[in-house]
Design an enzyme around this catalytic site. Structure first.
Site, PDB file in Angstrom:
ATOM      1  N   GLU A 178       0.779  -1.228  -0.222  1.00  0.00           N
ATOM      2  CA  GLU A 178      -0.023   0.217  -0.096  1.00  0.00           C
ATOM      3  C   GLU A 178       0.876   1.290  -0.003  1.00  0.00           C
ATOM      4  O   GLU A 178       1.165   1.743   1.086  1.00  0.00           O
ATOM      5  CB  GLU A 178      -0.886   0.174   1.124  1.00  0.00           C
ATOM      6  CG  GLU A 178      -1.809   1.116   1.340  1.00  0.00           C
ATOM      7  CD  GLU A 178      -2.606   1.317   2.270  1.00  0.00           C
ATOM      8  OE1 GLU A 178      -2.734   0.343   3.202  1.00  0.00           O
ATOM      9  OE2 GLU A 178      -3.539   2.266   2.438  1.00  0.00           O
ATOM     10  N   LYS A 220      -2.622  -1.975  -3.152  1.00  0.00           N
ATOM     11  CA  LYS A 220      -3.496  -1.166  -2.576  1.00  0.00           C
ATOM     12  C   LYS A 220      -3.141   0.386  -2.839  1.00  0.00           C
ATOM     13  O   LYS A 220      -2.288   0.865  -1.996  1.00  0.00           O
ATOM     14  CB  LYS A 220      -3.656  -1.422  -1.048  1.00  0.00           C
ATOM     15  CG  LYS A 220      -4.641  -0.653  -0.182  1.00  0.00           C
ATOM     16  CD  LYS A 220      -5.070  -1.178   1.226  1.00  0.00           C
ATOM     17  CE  LYS A 220      -6.081  -0.196   1.654  1.00  0.00           C
ATOM     18  NZ  LYS A 220      -6.826  -0.890   2.838  1.00  0.00           N
ATOM     19  N   SER A 290     -10.566  -1.975  -0.840  1.00  0.00           N
ATOM     20  CA  SER A 290      -9.949  -2.391   0.432  1.00  0.00           C
ATOM     21  C   SER A 290     -10.384  -1.246   1.369  1.00  0.00           C
ATOM     22  O   SER A 290      -9.364  -0.511   1.705  1.00  0.00           O
ATOM     23  CB  SER A 290      -8.482  -2.818   0.251  1.00  0.00           C
ATOM     24  OG  SER A 290      -8.149  -2.988   1.508  1.00  0.00           O
TER      25      SER A 290
HETATM   26  P1  13P Z   1      -9.333   4.241   3.997  1.00  0.00           P
HETATM   27  O1  13P Z   1     -10.210   3.377   3.154  1.00  0.00           O
HETATM   28  O2  13P Z   1     -10.030   4.735   5.243  1.00  0.00           O
HETATM   29  O3  13P Z   1      -8.283   5.197   3.371  1.00  0.00           O
HETATM   30  O4  13P Z   1      -8.393   3.277   4.642  1.00  0.00           O
HETATM   31  C1  13P Z   1      -8.001   2.145   4.017  1.00  0.00           C
HETATM   32  C2  13P Z   1      -6.759   1.740   4.629  1.00  0.00           C
HETATM   33  O5  13P Z   1      -6.560   0.532   5.256  1.00  0.00           O
HETATM   34  C3  13P Z   1      -5.507   2.632   5.011  1.00  0.00           C
HETATM   35  O6  13P Z   1      -4.286   1.820   5.267  1.00  0.00           O
END
Ligand code: 13P
Length: 338
Positions: A178, A220, A290
């Protein structure tokens, strides 16, 4: 490293019409959420809240996996079943946030951060695996401002993401990779597109250099959006097209799936953007959600600390809407039926 297990898990995480519930708020972050609804941040309240989410009847039809915070991974439901066991019994894959948060980057001076948590990660992964976790998450944070992101911040964050990913795969745990480019600035959508492009390029270069199996990860990313303070906002179509443009350029087709973060978008916009991309199509990865806030905000508000049935209804509705968006079958008129 078992390539078959990693690939099968990654594919299951992005199965058609299903996505991931990010319920991995740290104790500090969930406090901010609870403060808004006047609920005290105790372990019992955190357990009750997560129990409400995970016992929502039917949410598993739209939810492939749940990202848990460490406390929740080792907690039991109100009925006394360990949360990972409860999720697995519904066909929902338990996952775990393993990073220790974003800390100021030494010597950076641009308000940039580096995500920590690599020390001891190999041992922690074994503990999490024994508790039932089959995938993990690590969030790198990239800021946009007049001078940022610096090459320095991009490089060290990409490097840490790849180190984390390699350690996860060694343990047969699928890493969610991510790199989040924050959307809280005043930058245009064009700047977000350019930065997302550069960051994804750096991330995939590091994954390759550190021999990460692309068939065994889930990416992500942020969507390509203008900063929230930018006077010129973009249409749903523009966001979908810009996001797909970058992803098609930078994400190898070996990657089984992409599961977006919501990043502060409103619930409905996050759904509309995902739906629009799936309607456009023309890619081979599974393209799903996600979401943390965009899946939970309505449920949290409806629950308010005690209204379990209303919380579940709100959760199921958002899960269903996003499940449809993951198929490109959502329509705004479906929102009114809630
Ligand atoms: P948000 O969808 O609230 O941005 O959170 C997703 C997430 O896992 C951030 O690390």
């Amino acid at each position: 490293m078992n390539e078959q297990i990693l690939n099968a898990t990654a594919k299951a995480m992005v199965a058609p019409g299903r996505g991931i519930l990010a319920a991995d708020e740290s104790t500090g972050t969930i406090k901010k959420r609870f403060d808004k609804i006047g609920v005290e941040n105790t372990e019992a309240n955190r357990q009750a809240y997560r129990d409400m989410l995970f016992t929502t009847p039917g949410f598993e039809q739209h939810t492939s996996g749940v990202i848990l915070f460490e406390e929740t991974l080792f907690q039991k439901s109100l009925a006394g079943v360990p949360f990972p066991e409860l999720l697995a019994s519904k066909g929902v894959i338990p996952g775990i946030k393993v990073d220790k948060g974003a800390q100021p980057l030494a010597g950076g001076g641009l308000e940039e951060t580096i995500t920590e948590g690599l020390d001891g990660l190999r041992e922690r992964l074994q503990k999490y695996k024994a508790a039932g976790a089959r995938f993990a998450k690590w969030r790198a944070v990239i800021t946009i401002n007049e001078e940022a992101p610096s090459d320095y911040a991009i490089h060290v964050n990409a490097h840490a993401l790849a180190r984390y990913a390699a350690l996860c795969q060694e343990a047969d745990i699928v890493p969610i990779v991510e790199p989040e480019i924050l959307m809280d600035g005043d930058n245009s959508i064009e700047v977000c597109e350019e930065v997302t492009d550069i960051v994804l390029d750096a991330v995939f270069a590091e994954l390759s250099a550190q021999q990460v199996l692309l068939e065994g990860i889930v990416l992500k990313p942020n969507m390509v959006v203008p900063g929230i303070k930018c006077p010129e906002q973009a249409s749903v179509q523009e966001v979908a097209e810009a996001t797909l443009r970058v992803l098609k350029r930078r994400v190898p087709i070996a990657v089984p799936g992409i599961a977006f973060l919501s990043g502060g978008q409103s619930d409905e916009l996050a759904t509309a953007h995902l739906d629009s991309m799936n309607k456009i199509g023309g890619f081979t990865w599974g393209l799903t959600f996600s979401y943390g806030r965009a899946l939970q905000a309505a449920a949290l508000k409806a629950w308010g600390g005690s209204n379990v049935e209303a919380g579940k209804a709100a959760h199921l509705h958002r899960a269903k809407m996003n499940g449809l968006a993951a198929l490109g079958q959502w329509d705004k008129s479906l929102e009114k039926a809630a």
